[in-house]
Design a protein around this motif. Structure first.
Motif, PDB file in Angstrom:
ATOM      1  N   ASN A   1       0.831  -1.213   0.000  1.00  0.00           N
ATOM      2  CA  ASN A   1       0.000   0.000   0.000  1.00  0.00           C
ATOM      3  C   ASN A   1       0.862   1.258   0.000  1.00  0.00           C
ATOM      4  N   ALA A   2       1.963   1.227   0.728  1.00  0.00           N
ATOM      5  CA  ALA A   2       2.869   2.379   0.742  1.00  0.00           C
ATOM      6  C   ALA A   2       3.445   2.629  -0.644  1.00  0.00           C
ATOM      7  N   ARG A   3       3.756   1.571  -1.373  1.00  0.00           N
ATOM      8  CA  ARG A   3       4.267   1.743  -2.732  1.00  0.00           C
ATOM      9  C   ARG A   3       3.196   2.348  -3.641  1.00  0.00           C
ATOM     10  N   ALA A   4       1.950   1.897  -3.479  1.00  0.00           N
ATOM     11  CA  ALA A   4       0.875   2.452  -4.298  1.00  0.00           C
ATOM     12  C   ALA A   4       0.663   3.927  -3.998  1.00  0.00           C
ATOM     13  N   ILE A   5       0.751   4.301  -2.725  1.00  0.00           N
ATOM     14  CA  ILE A   5       0.604   5.706  -2.347  1.00  0.00           C
ATOM     15  C   ILE A   5       1.749   6.537  -2.916  1.00  0.00           C
ATOM     16  N   ALA A   6       2.974   6.023  -2.815  1.00  0.00           N
ATOM     17  CA  ALA A   6       4.127   6.743  -3.364  1.00  0.00           C
ATOM     18  C   ALA A   6       3.991   6.926  -4.870  1.00  0.00           C
ATOM     19  N   LEU A   7       3.506   5.902  -5.550  1.00  0.00           N
ATOM     20  CA  LEU A   7       3.326   6.012  -6.995  1.00  0.00           C
ATOM     21  C   LEU A   7       2.266   7.047  -7.338  1.00  0.00           C
ATOM     22  N   THR A   8       1.158   7.057  -6.592  1.00  0.00           N
ATOM     23  CA  THR A   8       0.095   8.034  -6.838  1.00  0.00           C
ATOM     24  C   THR A   8       0.590   9.454  -6.597  1.00  0.00           C
ATOM     25  N   GLU A   9       1.340   9.665  -5.528  1.00  0.00           N
ATOM     26  CA  GLU A   9       1.882  10.995  -5.244  1.00  0.00           C
ATOM     27  C   GLU A   9       2.863  11.424  -6.336  1.00  0.00           C
ATOM     28  N   ALA A  10       3.648  10.476  -6.841  1.00  0.00           N
ATOM     29  CA  ALA A  10       4.577  10.811  -7.921  1.00  0.00           C
ATOM     30  C   ALA A  10       3.823  11.204  -9.185  1.00  0.00           C
ATOM     31  N   LEU A  11       2.740  10.513  -9.477  1.00  0.00           N
ATOM     32  CA  LEU A  11       1.930  10.867 -10.646  1.00  0.00           C
ATOM     33  C   LEU A  11       1.320  12.257 -10.488  1.00  0.00           C
TER      34      LEU A  11
END
Length: 360
Positions: free
Chosen positions: A185-195
């Motif tokens: 979940n942390a990776r998904a959040i980091a990816l969303t913030e990067a987008l």
């Protein structure tokens, strides 16, 4: 788009304009003949000189032929003007067809107008260049959307798989499952913030203000120093005050991404990262170099593409999401600057950012 009533074509307008000019020129010529020639002919014939045409005789002979000449000029003006207007507007017709093709979604069509440089050739070349840029941007957006969908689907699929396994065979100790779910979940959040960061940089939705790149680089080094120590990487920072005009948050993200990339993609141990700032005549420079494996120019050319990672640069403990350099490139572009990535001769990468210097 508001519908407009049909009107006369540009070709018809030019034809009528050409014909009108020819008619006007003919009328002026006839007027010159009348003013400077016929008016000096006497009204009455001179006695004793035989038959001498007077002004009335010349007028009766001149007017019908002048009328026929004007009709001939009108016909010549209309026919010649129609042909000439068609020839002159032929490039515009090709540009119109290309525009309609682009409106239908065919961005690969090009005008490629032949001939010497003129206004139509300049317009056609500009339109071709615009189509090329739009086609490249659309292709880049399509690749980005496909890659982003794939990257976002991966953690969701992993989460779904772990939940399915847990539901079919509930573990006695749920702590490991919770830890793995937290990591995914942390990776998904980091990816969303990067987008979101990438989208914000592309939209240029920020207010420009003076930003000292040396302070920004120093803050990035301090923030990432624990990561560097954990990976046995030494960071050396130096440079003078280098003030650019831009967003402090985005420029901080720029420096952080470059330094983070230099730390993560380094030697397994004993690596080095050099962070430098400088001021040139009209620009300021932020340069980040790192040691590491040998990189090919072909690989380096792809590193700023979203989700493009060199396989030989991936480590099992890689903490990024494949958008670090893509975000850096977008931030630099939003600040009207340049980002240059060059492989170092002895291994590693040199990233150089040039931004317009703040003149206030």
């Amino acid at each position: 788009m508001t519908a407009r009533e049909p009107g006369p074509s540009a070709r018809l307008k030019l034809t009528l304009s050409y014909a009108a000019v020819i008619m006007l020129a003919g009328a002026l010529l006839l007027a010159v003949v009348w003013v400077f020639l016929l008016r000096y002919v006497p009204e009455q014939s001179v006695p004793g000189t035989g038959f001498t045409p007077n002004r009335s005789d010349l007028v009766r002979a001149f007017v019908p032929r002048a009328a026929w000449a004007m009709l001939a000029l009108l016909a010549f003006g209309l026919v010649g003007g129609w042909l000439l207007a068609g020839r002159m507007l032929a490039p515009l017709t090709r540009i119109t067809r290309a525009t309609r093709a682009a409106a239908r979604g065919d961005l690969s069509h090009r005008i490629e107008l032949e001939g010497r440089q003129d206004e139509f050739r300049e317009l056609a070349d500009s339109f071709d260049a615009m189509l090329a840029r739009i086609e490249a941007q659309v292709a880049e957006q399509q690749r980005f959307a496909a890659n982003a969908s794939h990257e976002l689907r991966t953690p969701l699929a992993i989460t779904q798989a772990m939940l399915d396994v847990a539901r079919s065979d509930p573990p006695a100790d749920s702590g490991e499952l919770v830890a793995r779910l937290y990591s995914v979940n942390a990776r998904a959040i980091a990816l969303t913030e990067a987008l979101l960061m990438l989208s914000r940089a592309d939209q240029r939705s920020f207010v420009r203000e003076p930003v000292d790149l040396s302070l920004v680089a120093e803050q990035a080094v301090e923030l990432l120093l624990p990561l560097a120590e954990a990976r046995d990487v030494v960071i050396e920072a130096s440079g003078a005050v280098a003030t650019a005009a831009g967003s402090p948050a985005l420029l901080q993200q720029l420096a952080t991404n470059l330094v983070h990339n230099a730390i993560v993609h380094n030697l397994a141990s004993g690596g080095t990262v050099l962070v430098m700032t400088a001021t040139e005549e009209r620009s300021v420079v932020l340069r980040v170099e790192n040691t590491g494996p040998m990189l090919s120019p072909q690989l380096v050319a792809t590193l700023t593409e979203p989700f493009q990672r060199g396989t030989e640069r991936i480590r099992s403990d890689h903490a990024g999401v494949g958008l670090g350099l893509a975000i850096a490139k977008s931030i630099v572009r939003a600040h009207d600057g340049e980002l240059a990535l060059v492989p170092r001769a002895d291994g590693g990468l040199a990233a150089t950012v040039r931004l317009p210097a703040d003149r206030h």
